[in-house]
Enzyme design. Structure first.
Site, PDB file in Angstrom:
ATOM      1  N   LYS A 194       0.960  -1.522   0.084  1.00 23.33           N
ATOM      2  CA  LYS A 194      -0.190  -0.068   0.175  1.00 23.33           C
ATOM      3  C   LYS A 194       0.853   0.991   0.213  1.00 23.33           C
ATOM      4  O   LYS A 194       2.401   1.333   0.579  1.00 23.33           O
ATOM      5  CB  LYS A 194      -1.043   0.532   1.490  1.00 23.33           C
ATOM      6  CG  LYS A 194      -1.591  -1.552   1.567  1.00 23.33           C
ATOM      7  CD  LYS A 194      -3.052  -1.562   0.602  1.00 23.33           C
ATOM      8  CE  LYS A 194      -3.585  -2.747   0.434  1.00 23.33           C
ATOM      9  NZ  LYS A 194      -4.900  -2.573   0.367  1.00 23.33           N
TER      10      LYS A 194
HETATM   11  C1  LIG Z   1      -6.052  -4.101   1.129  1.00 27.22           C
HETATM   12  C2  LIG Z   1      -7.374  -3.884   1.091  1.00 27.22           C
HETATM   13  C3  LIG Z   1      -7.838  -3.994   2.598  1.00 27.22           C
HETATM   14  C4  LIG Z   1      -7.402  -5.223   3.320  1.00 27.22           C
HETATM   15  O1  LIG Z   1      -6.419  -4.280   4.053  1.00 27.22           O
HETATM   16  P1  LIG Z   1      -5.064  -5.685   5.001  1.00 27.22           P
HETATM   17  O2  LIG Z   1      -4.725  -4.706   5.895  1.00 27.22           O
HETATM   18  O3  LIG Z   1      -4.796  -6.343   3.372  1.00 27.22           O
HETATM   19  O4  LIG Z   1      -6.169  -6.413   5.602  1.00 27.22           O
HETATM   20  C5  LIG Z   1      -9.307  -3.658   2.832  1.00 27.22           C
HETATM   21  N1  LIG Z   1      -9.949  -2.100   1.543  1.00 27.22           N
HETATM   22  C6  LIG Z   1      -9.610  -1.922  -0.062  1.00 27.22           C
HETATM   23  C7  LIG Z   1      -9.364  -1.495  -0.774  1.00 27.22           C
HETATM   24  C8  LIG Z   1      -7.869  -2.512   0.688  1.00 27.22           C
HETATM   25  O5  LIG Z   1      -7.279  -2.622  -0.877  1.00 27.22           O
END
Ligand SMILES: *Cc1c(COP(=O)(O)O)cnc(C)c1O
Length: 375
Positions: A194
């Site tokens: 991210k």
């Molecule tokens: C990555 C993501 C999540 C979940 O995040 P994690 O830390 O992997 O649990 C939730 N919503 C969206 C839109 C994402 O891209």
């Protein structure tokens, strides 16, 4: 032969801050407070300042962050939660955990974010089906904030809670508000890939509501009350690790610079690809965190294969919208189906995007993508 190109190069960033990360981790090993160490409070404070939110609660993942907010809202079977179907599965998954019903809503063909008009129609349909509308989860897809002013008007008129799934958009903004301060509450993810990622799983919740923040802090720690061994509600173990907070503090220190770099790369891609593909549309008031740079192209799978042959890694986010996935296809959608989600699943293509993509590598990517589209 030139070097292989990474879709997201986490190594380049690590090389830049490795010394500082080593020191930060060593500090945690020295003080030994692996759970709820001082770095957690420091990170929560810095994130609050960064995004202009009163309360920030670190937690174990972006998925847990969504689940914790929905738990704090007291979601129950029979409640409807409106979710765009063109997103990562976690957005719908957290709703289903609580036995509530995700109702899938279509997205806007330009921004890929929840379509407010289809949301209104979907709320009416859910009511007709006997569900109780409770919450809207807007997703800031690929880094661009959703249309919060329009969504907020609908939520206010309908008495719904507006949760921002900002897992992909931390660092983005809408008008004068940064992501984190948009919606009644927001959640983000620190998954390594991210925009602001740690070296494992992590997430955070943002809200200006002090009571909700206290409630979520308790839920995050098994529903703890004032007395450590008298738990006052059913919670979970949803804490962020101190080591991850220490790493995130070092990454936050260079985050603004990285956002500038992502923006510059996106603009360069736009300028050199807009004559051969549909390039990302970012609204006037919006600033994207550019988690992904995503084109719409005809004959996507063939273009993708030709890119791969040329050594250019690409990804398809997302090949199957939520309302078509095995464990979710029995949940309702808004009226008329979700034609935009279906169309996007067939023609989106994400290109390599990270702050350390140099111009020579960008040029290789641009050249190869142009050639691949030309066939
Ligand atoms: C990555 C993501 C999540 C979940 O995040 P994690 O830390 O992997 O649990 C939730 N919503 C969206 C839109 C994402 O891209």
């Amino acid at each position: 032969m030139s070097d292989p190109i990474a879709f997201i190069d986490l190594g380049a960033q690590q090389a830049r801050i490795r010394d500082k990360v080593d020191v930060a981790i060593a500090k945690v090993l020295d003080h030994g407070m692996y759970i709820n160490g001082p770095e957690i409070l420091e990170l929560e404070a810095q994130l609050g300042t960064f995004s202009g939110s009163e309360h920030v609660i670190g937690c174990a993942s972006g998925t847990d962050a969504l689940g914790l907010v929905l738990m704090a809202r007291g979601l129950r079977p029979g409640d409807a939660v409106f979710v765009p179907a063109f997103t990562f599965i976690a957005t719908g998954e957290a709703v289903a955990w609580l036995g509530a019903t995700p109702v899938f809503v279509d997205v806007d063909p330009k921004t890929f974010n929840m379509d407010p008009r289809h949301l209104e129609a979907s709320i009416a349909t859910a009511r007709e089906q006997g569900l109780k509308p409770a919450c809207v989860i807007a997703v800031d897809l690929f880094g661009q904030p959703a249309d919060y002013p329009a969504l907020k008007d609908i939520c206010d008129a309908e008495g719904l809670f507006l949760l921002a799934d900002a897992a992909q958009s931390y660092g983005g903004a809408l008008a004068d508000k940064r992501v984190g301060s948009l919606g009644d509450a927001a959640t983000t993810s620190f998954f390594p890939a991210k925009p602001l990622g740690c070296y494992g799983d992590g997430g955070a919740i943002f809200t200006d509501d002090a009571d909700m923040a206290d409630h979520i802090r308790s839920l995050r720690n098994h529903g703890a009350g004032a007395d450590r061994y008298d738990n006052v509600r059913i919670g979970m173990n949803g804490r962020l690790d101190t080591i991850q907070a220490a790493i995130l503090l070092e990454k936050l220190a260079i985050f603004e610079e990285e956002l500038v770099s992502r923006q510059r790369i996106a603009e360069r891609y736009n300028a050199t690809l807009e004559d051969v593909a549909t390039v990302p549309f970012v609204g006037n008031a919006a600033k994207s965190a550019w988690a992904q740079y995503t084109l719409r192209v005809a004959d996507r799978d063939a273009v993708r294969a030709r890119c791969q042959d040329a050594g250019i890694p690409t990804q398809v986010y997302y090949p199957i919208p939520l309302h078509k996935q095995t464990a979710y296809k029995h949940y309702p959608t808004g009226p008329g189906g979700l034609p935009v989600c279906d169309a996007l699943a067939a023609d989106v293509l994400s290109l390599p995007m990270h702050p350390y993509l140099d111009e020579a590598t960008q040029d290789r990517i641009i050249e190869s993508v142009r050639t691949a589209i030309a066939g």
